[in-house]
Design an enzyme around this catalytic site. Structure first.
Site, short mmCIF file in Angstrom:
data_model
loop_
_atom_site.label_atom_id
_atom_site.label_comp_id
_atom_site.label_asym_id
_atom_site.label_seq_id
_atom_site.Cartn_x
_atom_site.Cartn_y
_atom_site.Cartn_z
N ASP A 152 41.86 -3.84 3.00
CA ASP A 152 41.90 -3.45 1.47
C ASP A 152 40.85 -3.13 1.35
O ASP A 152 39.82 -3.73 0.81
CB ASP A 152 42.66 -4.44 1.16
CG ASP A 152 43.04 -3.61 0.21
OD1 ASP A 152 44.64 -4.14 0.16
OD2 ASP A 152 42.98 -3.43 -0.78
N TYR A 189 50.86 14.62 -0.85
CA TYR A 189 51.01 13.11 -0.43
C TYR A 189 52.05 13.51 0.60
O TYR A 189 51.49 12.64 1.73
CB TYR A 189 51.75 12.29 -2.03
CG TYR A 189 51.87 10.92 -1.64
CD1 TYR A 189 51.12 10.14 -0.47
CD2 TYR A 189 52.90 10.55 -2.04
CE1 TYR A 189 51.49 8.33 -0.05
CE2 TYR A 189 53.35 8.85 -1.91
CZ TYR A 189 52.52 8.05 -0.79
OH TYR A 189 53.15 6.78 -0.48
#
Ligand code: UDP
Length: 328
Positions: free
Chosen positions: A31, A153
């Site tokens: 991450d 998106y």
């Protein structure tokens, strides 16, 4: 079993990591903390029953060398690392496309190289601006023009879906695509636009709840632990390879009614304030007016039948955010 979770310090990824650790698996998290946070997984690091089974890499999935090592090590990959949240996408238009497309390219290429099973987290946003319900996996898709950046998106996640399905068709990659419908629960942050944590935060401070537009737009919220349950079963099920599944809840609610429910559930004295979309997001914004999933396909394959109602979810989120504000 070794599980790689990209975006494992994010809201959904951290719940998935926890469930796998609980099941006895080894969990590898990558991450870059762009929208995730170590606060989401610190409690996992501290839990002695998970000691030696959680490996955290703070890095980008665009770091191919590291990804090569991680995908090679693990048995199963859950790809959740992505730019998410309408507000985040609008503020970071280029970075969101790059992460969502190049990142998924690397994940899929390496899963294919090492022949690893992979689940790609997609979004109900890919359906675009339908108003009919329920949305079925085979529905057509309708987007606005490229001047309205919200749709970047949807388009980038749709491209991820095409890439995943193309790998399955050409090389037999064991990949599954999951379209998520407004996943919610504790640890979600309102910093990137998500409506429930934002409004709960406003309610707890007795500030006005900001409802965009006229508030008649609807959503069907899905409890994060129901999503995690489905992810763990889908990735193991050969009937899911090369397939797209909706993962969604059961209660359609308008955003105005959601605001009322949050005020009631939190005992807040807040009022509701309607804010026109152009004030909230600028003039080139378009919202989805309605978003309700058909969950028949996933129900038939793995018996997905979410039982967590919105009132339960709201109580959990309110309690979580209350405790967090006391802790801060
Ligand atoms: N929304 C709102 N007030 C807020 C944040 C969001 O009225 O403070 C609305 C938003 O316009 C959308 C819905 O709530 O209609 C859900 O927004 P969210 O960003 O959580 O998810 P989306 O479904 O848009 O991806």
């Amino acid at each position: 079993m070794r599980i790689l979770i990209t975006g494992g310090a994010g809201f959904i990824g951290s719940h998935l990591a926890e469930a796998y650790l609980e099941s006895g698996a080894e969990v590898y998290v990558i991450d870059d903390l762009s929208t995730g946070s170590l606060n989401n997984i610190n409690h996992l690091k501290e839990n002695i029953s998970y000691r030696g089974r959680l490996f955290i890499h703070i890095d980008s999935i665009l770091n191919r060398e590291l990804m090569l090592e991680l995908v090679g090590t693990c048995d199963v990959v859950h790809h959740l690392a992505a730019a998410v949240g309408v507000e985040y996408i609008l503020k970071n238009p280029l970075a969101s496309i790059t992460t969502n497309i190049q990142g998924s390219e690397i994940v899929l290429e390496l899963c294919n190289k090492f022949k690893k099973r992979v689940l790609i987290a997609s979004t109900s946003e890919v359906y675009g601006k339908h108003t009919h319900a329920p949305l079925i996996e085979t529905d057509n898709i309708i987007y606005g023009p490229s001047s309205k950046f919200r749709w970047s998106y949807a388009a980038s996640k749709l491209m991820d879906e095409f890439m995943a399905l193309a790998y399955h068709r050409t090389t037999g990659l064991q990949v599954t695509v999951a379209r998520l419908f407004n996943t919610v629960g504790p640890r979600q942050t309102g910093n990137y636009g998500m409506v429930i944590p934002r409004m709960v935060n406003q309610a707890l401070k007795n500030q006005p709840l900001t409802v965009y537009g006229d508030g008649n737009q609807t959503r069907t919220f899905t409890y994060v632990k129901d999503v995690v349950w489905a992810f763990m079963r889908l990735v193991e099920n050969s009937g899911a390879f090369g397939q797209v599944f909706n993962i969604g809840g059961i209660e359609e609610i308008s955003i105005l009614n959601l605001a009322k429910r949050i005020i009631l559930a939190s005992g807040s004295s807040s009022e509701i304030k309607l804010i026109p979309y152009d004030v909230a997001f600028g003039k080139d914004f378009e919202d989805m007016q309605r978003r309700v999933p058909s969950i028949e396909k996933i129900n038939q394959l793995i018996g997905f039948n979410p039982q967590t109602f919105l009132d339960t979810i709201l109580s959990e989120v309110i309690e979580y955010m209350r405790n967090r504000s006391i802790a801060n």
